[in-house]
Design a protein around this motif. Structure first.
Motif: not given
Length: 465
Positions: A264-289
């Protein structure tokens, strides 16, 4: 009665001492001074009791030149797991400055999933050079994980796990766990495999500890209902963990052989990364910025989004130019026009945000899309009528022209309905053609609300007056 012994419990740390080490300028300064003196003993004393996450925050707070020096001075006392807490740019810079032997020795002492996370961002030549320093079995295990696609379960899995045959007894298994070196430090279940290493099932630790030693595992093994394939997308796996409240799950290859475990500790990181990526994308920012990225990288990554918005703005300005005569005759139209477009843009963004998030979490599906579209249409209609009444009153009070209030009211209704439809239909259409809605929805929705808003307001005005 025996005299009770008073336990020496350390007092709780004051709130100001509980903040991350990297947020304490005085502490960072002391560490930096120890690095400048090359005082390894003082450095160890400073970081000995820090969690790896705090060590990562400390490294990012240090000047760039001090970061690899800290790792070199600490030597074997440095836990390379701390590097997983760093921004990718910072981590890669540190790894490139450290000797290959130091990196190879560091990744040997950490869990395989953390080692893969550290190595995957390096160039292929650098990865192979580091892997070449490892023993054959460890090298093969890491290389197998690195060969899986990015953002797959195979990249996230830990290859250290406990697997035993079904004919073993509970007693044999417990003795094996307590006496064998090299087993994972943290685990939640024992996996049962056949001679070809195909997964039969698992025995949770609580079930294992409550069963008599003489009972064979075949009698207590539980079939795994949520087996993960190594090639499964990490976001899909995270959704399974969330839905079924999993703590861990076995990972198998295409031949159903057990190759790893996800926790589950790995999955928490995945959830955080995916949410961060989606939030950045909505603002026109690359997910890996990341904050540590260079000016040039960020400028290039944002250019394409700004270019799309510039094109959309030009389309909207072309619509305005069509009604240049009406604007010259009635200045009030130019004053009120941005209000219609702005309200439509905000309403469209609200609907788009909800739709994109629902698509990302698989809550919005073909089976309920019609109902959601109808609901958003009703919301747009209701808000359109409500704001139409408000604006009609405001315009009449401001300009004293009743007809102009009616024009802007009608345009407001049309644009908010268009915003609601665009905000839901555009993400659905993009998802249907396999384009990430979070990345591409914004410019399209903005263009629709601007064009419809300007055209509706100015078009109705040109017909009315």
């Amino acid at each position: 009665m025996a005299e009770e012994t008073e336990l020496a419990v350390p007092p709780p740390r004051p709130p100001e001492e509980n903040r991350p080490a990297g947020d304490d300028p005085a502490f960072v300064e002391r560490v930096s001074e120890a690095i400048a003196r090359e005082d390894a003993a003082a450095l160890r004393a400073h970081v000995a009791d820090l969690h790896e996450a705090d060590v990562g925050a400390l490294i990012e707070a240090l000047p760039a030149a001090d970061r690899p020096k800290l790792i070199t001075l600490l030597g074997a006392d440095f836990d390379f797991t701390a590097l997983t807490e760093l921004d990718e740019t910072v981590r890669v810079q540190i790894l490139e400055e450290l000797p290959v032997e130091t990196v190879a020795e560091g990744v040997r002492d950490i869990d395989s999933d953390d080692a893969v996370y550290i190595l995957e961002d390096l160039d292929d030549a650098e990865k192979q050079e580091i892997l070449g320093q490892l023993p054959m079995l460890e090298r093969a295990a890491l290389q197998r994980s690195l060969d899986y696609p990015e953002e797959s379960a195979g990249r996230r899995m830990q290859t250290e796990f406990i697997a035993v045959p079904p004919f073993w007894t509970v007693g044999q298994t417990l003795d094996y766990i307590s006496e064998t070196e090299g087993l994972p430090e943290t685990f939640f279940e024992v996996f049962v495999v056949d001679p070809t290493y195909r997964l039969t099932g698992s025995v949770p630790l609580d079930r294992l500890l409550r069963t008599k030693r003489g009972v064979k595992l075949a009698e207590v093994v539980m079939p795994d209902r949520h087996v993960v394939k190594a090639t499964d997308d990490q976001e899909d796996v995270a959704r399974v963990f969330e839905r079924y409240n999993l703590i861990s799950a076995p990972v198998v290859d295409d031949a159903s052989r057990l190759v790893g475990v996800l926790t589950v500790d790995d999955i928490v990181d995945v959830i955080q990364e995916e949410a961060d990526e989606d939030l950045k994308a909505l603002g026109g920012v690359a997910g890996d910025e990341e904050l540590s990225d260079s000016f040039w990288y960020i400028a290039k990554s944002r250019f394409s989004w700004l270019l799309l918005n510039l094109i959309a703005a030009n389309v909207a300005s072309f619509v305005i130019a069509l009604f240049e005569g009406e604007l010259q005759r009635m200045v009030a139209l130019a004053v009120l026009m941005p209000i219609v477009a702005s309200q439509g843009g905000n309403a469209g963004t609200q609907t788009m945000t909800v739709a994109v998030r629902a698509l990302a979490t698989r809550e919005l599906r073909p089976s309920n899309a019609g109902r959601v579209i109808a609901r958003e249409l009703l919301v747009g209609l209701f808000n359109g009528v409500a704001f139409a009444v408000i604006m009609a009153v405001v315009v009449f009070a401001r300009f004293g022209i009743a007809d102009l209030g009616f024009v802007i009211a009608l345009a407001m209704i049309i644009n908010l309905i268009a915003a609601a439809l665009g905000g839901i239909l555009i993400p659905l259409a993009l998802a249907r053609i396999k384009v990430d809605p979070a990345v591409a929805s914004g410019p399209f929705v903005t263009t629709i609300t601007d064009v419809v808003g300007f055209f509706a307001f100015l078009g109705i005005a040109s017909l009315w007056f």
